[in-house]
Design an enzyme around this catalytic site. Sequence first.
Site, PDB file in Angstrom:
ATOM      1  N   VAL A 178     -20.209   1.458  -4.425  1.00  0.00           N
ATOM      2  CA  VAL A 178     -20.404   0.014  -4.216  1.00  0.00           C
ATOM      3  C   VAL A 178     -21.855  -0.290  -3.843  1.00  0.00           C
ATOM      4  CG1 VAL A 178     -19.769  -1.936  -2.735  1.00  0.00           C
ATOM      5  CG2 VAL A 178     -17.996  -0.418  -3.604  1.00  0.00           C
TER       6      VAL A 178
ATOM      7  N   LYS B 115       0.858  -1.182   0.000  1.00  0.00           N
ATOM      8  CA  LYS B 115       0.000   0.000   0.000  1.00  0.00           C
ATOM      9  C   LYS B 115       0.892   1.229   0.000  1.00  0.00           C
ATOM     10  CE  LYS B 115      -4.529   0.790   0.362  1.00  0.00           C
ATOM     11  NZ  LYS B 115      -5.642   0.013  -0.187  1.00  0.00           N
TER      12      LYS B 115
ATOM     13  N   GLY C 247     -25.036   2.577   3.219  1.00  0.00           N
ATOM     14  CA  GLY C 247     -24.154   3.289   2.283  1.00  0.00           C
ATOM     15  C   GLY C 247     -24.576   3.046   0.848  1.00  0.00           C
TER      16      GLY C 247
ATOM     17  N   GLY D 156     -23.181   4.556  -1.855  1.00  0.00           N
ATOM     18  CA  GLY D 156     -22.152   5.157  -2.703  1.00  0.00           C
ATOM     19  C   GLY D 156     -21.927   4.266  -3.914  1.00  0.00           C
TER      20      GLY D 156
HETATM   21  P1  NAD Z   1     -18.278   5.823  -1.574  1.00  0.00           P
HETATM   22  O1  NAD Z   1     -17.563   6.947  -0.913  1.00  0.00           O
HETATM   23  O2  NAD Z   1     -18.654   5.943  -3.014  1.00  0.00           O
HETATM   24  O3  NAD Z   1     -19.624   5.467  -0.764  1.00  0.00           O
HETATM   25  C1  NAD Z   1     -19.702   5.438   0.623  1.00  0.00           C
HETATM   26  C2  NAD Z   1     -21.116   5.905   0.978  1.00  0.00           C
HETATM   27  O4  NAD Z   1     -21.311   5.724   2.385  1.00  0.00           O
HETATM   28  C3  NAD Z   1     -21.367   7.377   0.673  1.00  0.00           C
HETATM   29  O5  NAD Z   1     -22.555   7.514  -0.082  1.00  0.00           O
HETATM   30  C4  NAD Z   1     -21.514   8.007   2.065  1.00  0.00           C
HETATM   31  O6  NAD Z   1     -22.401   9.118   2.076  1.00  0.00           O
HETATM   32  C5  NAD Z   1     -22.050   6.839   2.850  1.00  0.00           C
HETATM   33  N1  NAD Z   1     -21.895   6.946   4.291  1.00  0.00           N
HETATM   34  C6  NAD Z   1     -20.851   7.421   5.007  1.00  0.00           C
HETATM   35  N2  NAD Z   1     -21.096   7.345   6.325  1.00  0.00           N
HETATM   36  C7  NAD Z   1     -22.327   6.778   6.441  1.00  0.00           C
HETATM   37  C8  NAD Z   1     -23.141   6.429   7.537  1.00  0.00           C
HETATM   38  N3  NAD Z   1     -22.759   6.673   8.796  1.00  0.00           N
HETATM   39  N4  NAD Z   1     -24.337   5.856   7.299  1.00  0.00           N
HETATM   40  C9  NAD Z   1     -24.762   5.624   6.036  1.00  0.00           C
HETATM   41  N5  NAD Z   1     -24.031   5.948   4.969  1.00  0.00           N
HETATM   42  C10 NAD Z   1     -22.841   6.533   5.159  1.00  0.00           C
HETATM   43  O7  NAD Z   1     -17.345   4.547  -1.325  1.00  0.00           O
HETATM   44  P2  NAD Z   1     -17.423   3.147  -2.086  1.00  0.00           P
HETATM   45  O8  NAD Z   1     -16.409   3.123  -3.174  1.00  0.00           O
HETATM   46  O9  NAD Z   1     -18.831   2.826  -2.370  1.00  0.00           O
HETATM   47  O10 NAD Z   1     -16.871   2.173  -0.954  1.00  0.00           O
HETATM   48  C11 NAD Z   1     -17.688   1.789   0.144  1.00  0.00           C
HETATM   49  C12 NAD Z   1     -16.875   0.940   1.114  1.00  0.00           C
HETATM   50  O11 NAD Z   1     -16.360  -0.201   0.422  1.00  0.00           O
HETATM   51  C13 NAD Z   1     -15.644   1.654   1.690  1.00  0.00           C
HETATM   52  O12 NAD Z   1     -15.435   1.195   3.015  1.00  0.00           O
HETATM   53  C14 NAD Z   1     -14.508   1.181   0.803  1.00  0.00           C
HETATM   54  O13 NAD Z   1     -13.263   1.220   1.482  1.00  0.00           O
HETATM   55  C15 NAD Z   1     -14.937  -0.257   0.541  1.00  0.00           C
HETATM   56  N6  NAD Z   1     -14.386  -0.832  -0.691  1.00  0.00           N
HETATM   57  C16 NAD Z   1     -14.632  -0.240  -1.885  1.00  0.00           C
HETATM   58  C17 NAD Z   1     -14.124  -0.825  -3.048  1.00  0.00           C
HETATM   59  C18 NAD Z   1     -14.406  -0.214  -4.397  1.00  0.00           C
HETATM   60  O14 NAD Z   1     -14.161  -0.885  -5.421  1.00  0.00           O
HETATM   61  N7  NAD Z   1     -14.930   1.000  -4.469  1.00  0.00           N
HETATM   62  C19 NAD Z   1     -13.327  -1.997  -2.975  1.00  0.00           C
HETATM   63  C20 NAD Z   1     -13.124  -2.587  -1.719  1.00  0.00           C
HETATM   64  C21 NAD Z   1     -13.653  -1.987  -0.577  1.00  0.00           C
END
Ligand code: NAD
Length: 359
Positions: free
Chosen positions: A194, A90, A190, A192
């Site tokens: 994912v 990382k 969440g 977002g």
């Molecule tokens: P993102 O930032 O697009 O989405 C995260 C969402 O969570 C946002 O909409 C945010 O408003 C919401 N959120 C934050 N705090 C919250 C709460 N207390 N209650 C409800 N919603 C809340 O991120 P992402 O890319 O969708 O990733 C989501 C998770 O998955 C993260 O922990 C990330 O590390 C993990 N992850 C993502 C990937 C990827 O390919 N994007 C891969 C592995 C792990």
Amino acid sequence: MSNIKHWNSTMDVTSSPSFDDHQKVVFVDDADTGLQAIIAIHNTNLGPAVGGCRMFPYASKADALEDVLRLSRGMTYKSALAGLPMGGGKAVIIGDPATQKTPALLRRMGQFIDSLNGRYISAEDSGTSVADLKLMALETEYVLGINEQQEFGGDPSPLTAHGIFCGIRAAVQYKFGRTSLNGARIAVQGAGAVGRHLSKELIAAGAEVFVADINTNNVLAAQELGARIVAVDDIVGFDADVFSPCAMGAVINDVSIAKLSAPIVAGGANNQLSVPQHGEMLRKRGILYAPDFVINAGGIIEICRQYQNSSIADCNAQIENIGDTLIEIFELSGDKKICTSVVAEQLAEQRFQQIPVSA
Ligand code: NAD
């Protein structure tokens, strides 16, 4: 070969709480561009260390070191269990991505990555974008996930979500003996990148999806897909078959374990367990936990498949294996009466510790 100088940090890496026999940890502090960064290589027994480059305004270098040590170790376990010929690494850049990111800084980061001659391969992470990685790639070939014109997209979220979907299907099959998600109630925390892709797939499979998010626009986007909205404070205890954390880490803690009503926790957020002991607490409450680093490996599988020049079909097949790996973990956990997170770590260690470190 770049001319970057590794900075001899006065920090004692080995006494850091997250140090775990990391093979290499290097620092850079570049006055010309303001780049302050650390790359940690945890283990390369199975192949070059792969992991994203995060940019975050850490309060101190010690905080950044902790994060990079912990995250790089996690990548070793994730790649090993995903069956990838890759190790774990990382990179972290200390700085605010909104105000301190410049092309010169990112190109310098590319040189820093290049100075390790391919032992570490970088990708996008929180605080960095595909565009940032493209600037780094002007200085190094050791960057993945930037070829959006290929059949693989630049954004790993859709395939991360697909892996989580396969994992939820496996968990429901193991817990309830049902092979279909039709009618299953899934509470997604969440909406977002994912969470939305996951909701779409679940709805297409006939599941009832309930979503909570602190961001109104993301809530509305999920609603348009057919998800029903739940208040942010109610999602953990929501009456569902599966609670799927797709927001932030440490969501499984003393308070949430007492509140949970779903018999399965299976979602994409990284580092869901606030402390490792919460895995055992879930098991004792009869809640089946799909370890985060197993179920959310779809994105890293996609990135590594690009490195191997594989087809999207092979990539998808490997992502679907996440379900089989989880079933193996659930069965071992049931047989040994050990929580799934510990079983998953043991399985990963069997894979990456068997091979001797190359000279
Ligand atoms: P993102 O930032 O697009 O989405 C995260 C969402 O969570 C946002 O909409 C945010 O408003 C919401 N959120 C934050 N705090 C919250 C709460 N207390 N209650 C409800 N919603 C809340 O991120 P992402 O890319 O969708 O990733 C989501 C998770 O998955 C993260 O922990 C990330 O590390 C993990 N992850 C993502 C990937 C990827 O390919 N994007 C891969 C592995 C792990």
